[in-house]
Write an enzyme that holds these catalytic residues in place. Structure first.
Site, PDB file in Angstrom:
ATOM      1  N   PRO A  19       1.020  -1.216  -0.059  1.00 10.23           N
ATOM      2  CA  PRO A  19       0.101   0.087   0.115  1.00 10.23           C
ATOM      3  C   PRO A  19       0.944   1.254   0.008  1.00 10.23           C
ATOM      4  O   PRO A  19       1.998   1.213   0.355  1.00 10.23           O
ATOM      5  CB  PRO A  19      -0.755  -0.129   1.440  1.00 10.23           C
ATOM      6  CG  PRO A  19      -0.727  -1.460   1.617  1.00 10.23           C
ATOM      7  CD  PRO A  19       0.453  -1.890   1.020  1.00 10.23           C
ATOM      8  N   ASP A  20       0.113   2.529  -0.369  1.00  7.84           N
ATOM      9  CA  ASP A  20       0.785   3.567  -0.385  1.00  7.84           C
ATOM     10  C   ASP A  20       2.091   3.727  -1.126  1.00  7.84           C
ATOM     11  O   ASP A  20       3.115   4.685  -1.007  1.00  7.84           O
ATOM     12  CB  ASP A  20       1.248   4.171   0.941  1.00  7.84           C
ATOM     13  CG  ASP A  20      -0.181   4.125   1.717  1.00  7.84           C
ATOM     14  OD1 ASP A  20      -1.278   4.323   1.101  1.00  7.84           O
ATOM     15  OD2 ASP A  20      -0.183   3.866   2.967  1.00  7.84           O
ATOM     16  N   ARG A  21       2.453   2.742  -2.080  1.00  8.89           N
ATOM     17  CA  ARG A  21       3.560   2.700  -3.132  1.00  8.89           C
ATOM     18  C   ARG A  21       4.878   2.488  -2.074  1.00  8.89           C
ATOM     19  O   ARG A  21       6.019   2.708  -2.657  1.00  8.89           O
ATOM     20  CB  ARG A  21       3.874   3.946  -3.739  1.00  8.89           C
ATOM     21  CG  ARG A  21       2.763   4.314  -4.926  1.00  8.89           C
ATOM     22  CD  ARG A  21       2.637   3.245  -5.907  1.00  8.89           C
ATOM     23  NE  ARG A  21       1.498   3.217  -6.908  1.00  8.89           N
ATOM     24  CZ  ARG A  21       0.257   2.848  -6.943  1.00  8.89           C
ATOM     25  NH1 ARG A  21      -0.124   2.103  -6.086  1.00  8.89           N
ATOM     26  NH2 ARG A  21      -0.494   3.023  -8.040  1.00  8.89           N
ATOM     27  N   LEU A  22       4.789   2.166  -0.852  1.00 12.85           N
ATOM     28  CA  LEU A  22       5.980   1.677  -0.133  1.00 12.85           C
ATOM     29  C   LEU A  22       6.034   0.113  -0.288  1.00 12.85           C
ATOM     30  O   LEU A  22       6.134  -0.613   0.489  1.00 12.85           O
ATOM     31  CB  LEU A  22       5.518   2.074   1.248  1.00 12.85           C
ATOM     32  CG  LEU A  22       5.353   3.416   1.568  1.00 12.85           C
ATOM     33  CD1 LEU A  22       5.098   3.684   3.190  1.00 12.85           C
ATOM     34  CD2 LEU A  22       6.759   4.475   1.209  1.00 12.85           C
ATOM     35  N   HIS A  23       6.245  -0.148  -1.640  1.00 12.52           N
ATOM     36  CA  HIS A  23       6.712  -1.597  -1.943  1.00 12.52           C
ATOM     37  C   HIS A  23       7.832  -2.159  -1.313  1.00 12.52           C
ATOM     38  O   HIS A  23       8.887  -1.436  -1.008  1.00 12.52           O
ATOM     39  CB  HIS A  23       6.713  -1.851  -3.555  1.00 12.52           C
ATOM     40  CG  HIS A  23       5.754  -0.932  -4.230  1.00 12.52           C
ATOM     41  ND1 HIS A  23       4.470  -1.057  -3.899  1.00 12.52           N
ATOM     42  CD2 HIS A  23       5.930   0.282  -5.105  1.00 12.52           C
ATOM     43  CE1 HIS A  23       3.818  -0.131  -4.680  1.00 12.52           C
ATOM     44  NE2 HIS A  23       4.547   0.396  -5.371  1.00 12.52           N
TER      45      HIS A  23
END
Ligand SMILES: Cc1cc2nc3c(=O)[nH]c(=O)nc-3n(C[C@H](O)[C@H](O)[C@H](O)COP(=O)(O)O)c2cc1C
Length: 220
Positions: A194-198
């Site tokens: 989520p939230d581009r916190l891959h």
């Protein structure tokens, strides 16, 4: 004008990848993900994108099927006279990308490319259906063809030469067709979060000890 693609915005939340979850070597880690992906019968788990670059460093990419992988690398089969074949002769390094998108995962592999020896290529060649073997004789891969009829005529010529029926004398492997192995220098596992916190983990060979791997988390 292209359709608006901005609304395809998935929040990746299917799974996580933590350092504690990682196998010590990338092939073991790849095997875990591959086994999970293979369960889904809708997709060919072996499909991946092979990127090469020519002598002027201009890149090109295409899907291929990975037929085998182990500690020595990832093996694909192709026509050595194709565009990818000639690029790899000029510049024997490649990258492979597996995109297991329904699981929000990708795996990136980079390394030097070597040809399989004849015995290894033969061992795979004999497992191919006869129609595909004749197709390899009929196709000068990546060359211009006049029309589909030309291809079909060339396939029929090959069938006339070697026999079109399964179970008859074996079709020989063309010298221009066989396996390539992408060796393992760098392998990266990407898990969408989520939230581009891959989660991204990169395995690199340890320069002091070529049997060991350094593992780093990368910013997404
Ligand atoms: C899913 C998929 C799998 C493919 N697998 C292979 C393969 O294993 N070997 C191959 O030579 N071409 C394969 N192709 C065709 C290549 O994408 C490409 O068209 C062909 O190899 C010629 O590429 P080149 O002109 O860059 O050499 C596959 C295509 C798709 C869509």
């Amino acid at each position: 004008m292209s359709p608006d693609l901005g609304h395809f915005r998935e929040n990746y939340d299917r799974a996580t990848l933590r350092r504690d979850d990682l196998a010590p070597d990338p092939v073991a880690q790849f095997t875990r993900w591959f086994d999970e992906w293979m369960i889904d019968p809708r997709y060919d788990a072996a499909a991946c994108v092979l990127a090469t670059a020519d002598a002027d460093a201009r890149p090109s990419a295409r899907y291929v099927l990975c037929r085998h992988f182990d500690a020595d690398g990832f093996v694909i089969y192709t026509n050595f006279e194709s565009r990818k074949g000639s690029e790899l002769r000029a510049n024997p390094h490649a990258a492979l990308v597996f995109g297991w998108l329904e699981q929000n995962r990708q795996v990136r592999i980079e390394g030097p490319v070597t040809l399989l020896d004849d015995a290894e290529s033969d061992a795979y060649w004999v497992t191919r259906p006869r129609g595909s073997q004749l197709g390899a004789w009929a196709s000068d891969q990546s060359e211009v063809v006049e029309d589909r009829r030309e291809l079909e005529e060339r396939w029929a010529e090959a069938a006339g030469r070697f026999g079109g029926e399964e179970g008859t004398e074996a079709v020989p492997r063309p010298a221009y067709w066989g396996g390539l192995r992408v060796g393992l220098e760098v392998v990266e596992f990407w898990q969408g979060r989520p939230d581009r916190l891959h989660d991204r983990f990169r395995y690199r060979r340890d320069p002091q000890d070529p049997t060991a791997w350094e593992i780093d988390r990368l910013a997404p």
